[in-house]
Enzyme design. Structure first.
Site, PDB file in Angstrom:
ATOM      1  N   ASP A 405       3.003   3.475   5.498  1.00  0.00           N
ATOM      2  CA  ASP A 405       1.854   3.474   4.603  1.00  0.00           C
ATOM      3  C   ASP A 405       2.292   3.689   3.154  1.00  0.00           C
ATOM      4  O   ASP A 405       2.984   4.668   2.835  1.00  0.00           O
ATOM      5  CB  ASP A 405       0.886   4.592   5.035  1.00  0.00           C
ATOM      6  CG  ASP A 405      -0.432   4.539   4.308  1.00  0.00           C
ATOM      7  OD1 ASP A 405      -1.206   3.599   4.545  1.00  0.00           O
ATOM      8  OD2 ASP A 405      -0.690   5.457   3.490  1.00  0.00           O
ATOM      9  N   GLU A 434       3.912  -1.419   4.021  1.00  0.00           N
ATOM     10  CA  GLU A 434       2.582  -1.751   3.510  1.00  0.00           C
ATOM     11  C   GLU A 434       2.644  -1.634   1.986  1.00  0.00           C
ATOM     12  O   GLU A 434       2.099  -0.718   1.383  1.00  0.00           O
ATOM     13  CB  GLU A 434       1.511  -0.814   4.082  1.00  0.00           C
ATOM     14  CG  GLU A 434       0.096  -1.264   3.751  1.00  0.00           C
ATOM     15  CD  GLU A 434      -0.791  -0.139   3.246  1.00  0.00           C
ATOM     16  OE1 GLU A 434      -2.006  -0.350   3.165  1.00  0.00           O
ATOM     17  OE2 GLU A 434      -0.290   0.951   2.920  1.00  0.00           O
TER      18      GLU A 434
END
Length: 673
Positions: A405, A434
């Protein structure tokens, strides 16, 4: 200094670098043959290029030397991770005007490989070329034939005695009886050239060693499915469990997915918990965002009690494997204010002047339920170790794929250390970044070790945008290390394209993602064509699953059969497993895009109507060699792998018509007749 003294002086420096000049600078000595412009390499070799086991990697270099009509030879030498000589292959000069040389090497297994390019003057070929020119001009070549004989005698010195037979025969032929052309032909025997090629001269020029890290095939190829386990078996107010989520796995496997990606499964904090649609006022039954990690039940190494236990997670992993898939787990380095680390290690977080811990922000977005780490803290080494132990924990429970993330909000030097540390112990671990960030940040994260990355594909919707972006991804230097994963949607991104057109738009985006990139992904609900934004002009979902349970009726009509057919086609066609083999073709219509991929004898051509509201027709003009066809091929067969229909096409230009309400795309298997 006379010539002998100069030779002795230079011999002291075999590294091809002259000693420092009086001003301290170093002069680099280039060999007689120059090697430059090597690919693949990343930032002059600072980081390794990337490949996967079994991948054929193109190698390029500019290679030349001084002089007229001098023939150069070159080869690529690979050394495997076990320090044994892996393979050596000749390079071919594909553009003599620019001295561009190319080869293709296949890397059979994982680990760190090294690549060296060797180049040398091909004395035999140079002599043959020059002597042949003189013979054709009618000149006396008697002395040249003797020079050739002496050349082969010298060259034979580097060949084992037992293998010198072809060279001895060639020398005899050059010095024998007969006309000059017949005698010259004795040195053109293929066995002579192959023998000398197998034993190149010691005085050859060598490039420095360049590294290539070879991952397992999943690093490049795979279909991902994102699933919130708490929504499976849930009600509007109660959570589903991992055991219930496991019941969904057969349906995901039936759609042909390889990776089941789970958002964070850890305990969620209560402080500043977000309610439905990101409100700051949650109801008593609102579960909060999974990315607000940590609470009374534990932190990053714990399972949320509502989902079950670590044994339930292990069972989920086992069930996934039994169905031929693997689990990807979210790795989010952030905490809720209730995370145990906040109390145990406040020095890992940034304190504000009033003594409070700063929460995360990405103006205008504010994440009151999350506090980020302070990687510049004097205690950063301890924080680094704690972050690695989280990965170690989940790797021990069978996870070999992690979706990371927001990596662009943490120091690059941290990722370089962490990924190297993990891969030194577990070379098979895959990390998906990401990183919806700037191109330089996305590229440097790939350089330092991320296996794959999210991309801008979600926002590339027109023909020009797609062709430009895919050309960059497949042909620029970034193709040596950057691997894209084309997600069609995420819990954060409901693109305007999907909001506007319903099922045709979902089909178009799935067909493009699944065939343009070796890795693609979708977030659950895509197959149900969920496309309601929270409000006009946003990419946020209404009733986002990030903040609430979202039970779905999976028996409803969906695109699951279409997705399954796409993934079945991907598995059946090796051409769709690779990135750098993509080629665009000319189409008269600005709304229709055509591209192909070929691997060996397998060729797939995709023709897609990007206008999701209107039927379009056009002529498609094919670059026949990209499909493995001759320009004069005449007729050939194309079979649509999505519908089973077949057509006979003729020559490079053919007619197509695509209606988005029926089938917006052809995925055609091209077969010569």
């Amino acid at each position: 200094m006379d010539a002998r003294e100069l030779c002795r002086f230079i011999a002291k420096f075999p590294s091809r670098a002259m000693p420092p000049a009086p001003d301290g600078s170093v002069q680099v000595v280039i060999g007689r043959v120059v090697i430059e412009g090597i690919r693949p390499q990343v930032d002059c070799g600072q980081w390794p290029a990337r490949a996967v086991a079994g991948e054929s990697v193109p190698v390029q270099a500019t290679i030349f030397r001084d002089g007229h009509n001098v023939v150069v030879a070159a080869a690529v030498r690979l050394t495997g991770p076990d320090d044994r000589q892996g393979q050596r292959g000749r390079m071919t000069e594909t553009n003599p005007g620019l001295h561009l040389w190319e080869a293709e090497v296949t890397l059979p297994r994982t680990g760190m490989w090294t690549l060296v390019i060797e180049a040398w003057t091909d004395e035999l070929a140079t002599w043959l070329d020059g002597t042949g020119r003189k013979l054709d001009a009618g000149r006396d070549v008697e002395l040249e034939l003797e020079e050739g004989a002496q050349l082969l005698e010298r060259e034979a010195a580097r060949v084992p005695p037992a293998r010198r037979g072809p060279l001895v025969e060639a020398v005899g032929g050059l010095r024998g009886e007969g006309d000059p052309a017949t005698r010259l032909a004795a040195a053109t025997d293929r066995a002579v050239a192959e023998l000398l090629d197998a034993y190149p001269p010691r005085g050859r020029t060598r490039s420095r060693r360049l590294r290539i890290w070879v991952d397992r095939p999943r690093a490049l190829y795979g279909a991902w499915y994102e699933l919130f386990p708490r929504s499976e078996g849930a009600t509007e107010t109660t959570s589903g469990t991992l055991r219930q989520a496991a019941e969904r796995l057969p349906a995901i496997a039936a759609m042909g997915f390889d990776v089941v990606y789970l958002p964070p499964i850890h305990p969620i904090g209560a402080t500043n918990r977000k309610g439905r649609n990101n409100t700051l006022h949650p109801g008593p039954d609102d579960p909060g965002s999974p990315w607000a990690i940590g609470g009374d039940a534990g932190g990053h190494d714990a399972v949320h009690p509502d989902l079950g236990t670590i044994d339930d997670f292990d069972a989920f992993v086992g069930r996934t494997r039994a169905l031929g898939m693997e689990v990807a787990l979210d790795y989010a380095l952030q905490c809720s204010p209730d995370h145990p680390w906040v109390k145990e290690h406040p020095e890992w977080f940034r304190l504000r002047p009033d003594g409070s811990i700063a929460h995360a922000e990405n103006p205008p977005k504010v994440y009151e339920d999350i506090v980020p780490f302070d990687f510049d803290s004097p205690e950063a080494p301890a924080l680094y170790g704690a972050c690695k132990r989280v990965l170690d924990h989940w790797i021990a429970h069978g996870v070999r794929v992690f979706r990371v993330d927001n990596p662009h909000t943490k120091p690059v030097r941290f990722w370089e250390w962490l990924l190297a540390a993990v891969k030194s112990e577990h070379a098979d671990v895959v990390f998906l970044a990401e990183a919806f960030s700037s191109p330089p940040m996305m590229r440097v994260l790939a350089k330092v070790g991320f296996t794959q990355s999210y991309t801008y594909f979600t926002w590339r919707n027109t023909k020009d945008q797609l062709e430009q972006y895919l050309t960059e991804l497949t042909t620029s230097d970034s193709a040596d290390y950057f691997r894209p994963n084309f997600f069609v949607n995420t819990p954060d991104i409901l693109s305007q394209y999907l909001q506007d057109a319903g099922p045709p738009a979902f089909k178009v985006r799935a067909a493009l993602a699944a065939t343009m990139a070796p890795s693609w992904g979708m977030y659950s609900g895509f197959e149900l064509c969920e496309n309601q934004p929270r409000e006009p002009g946003t990419e946020d979902y209404l009733d986002s699953e990030k903040y609430q349970y979202r039970p779905r009726d999976w028996s409803a009509s969906s695109l699951a059969p279409y997705v399954a057919r796409l993934n079945q086609t991907r598995r059946a066609h090796p051409a769709l497993h690779w990135l750098r083999n993509l080629r665009f073709h000319l189409v008269d219509s600005p709304d229709i895009i055509a591209f192909s991929k070929r691997h060996g004898d397998d060729a797939v051509l995709v023709v897609c109507n990007l206008d999701t509201h209107n039927a379009r027709d056009s002529m498609v003009h094919l670059w026949m060699p990209a499909l493995g066809l001759d320009w004069e091929a005449g007729s050939f067969e194309v079979r649509d792998e999505l519908t089973g229909q077949s057509w006979t096409w003729h020559g490079p230009s053919n007619y197509v018509r695509l209606d988005p309400e029926r089938e917006p795309a052809h995925v055609l298997h091209v077969r010569p007749r």
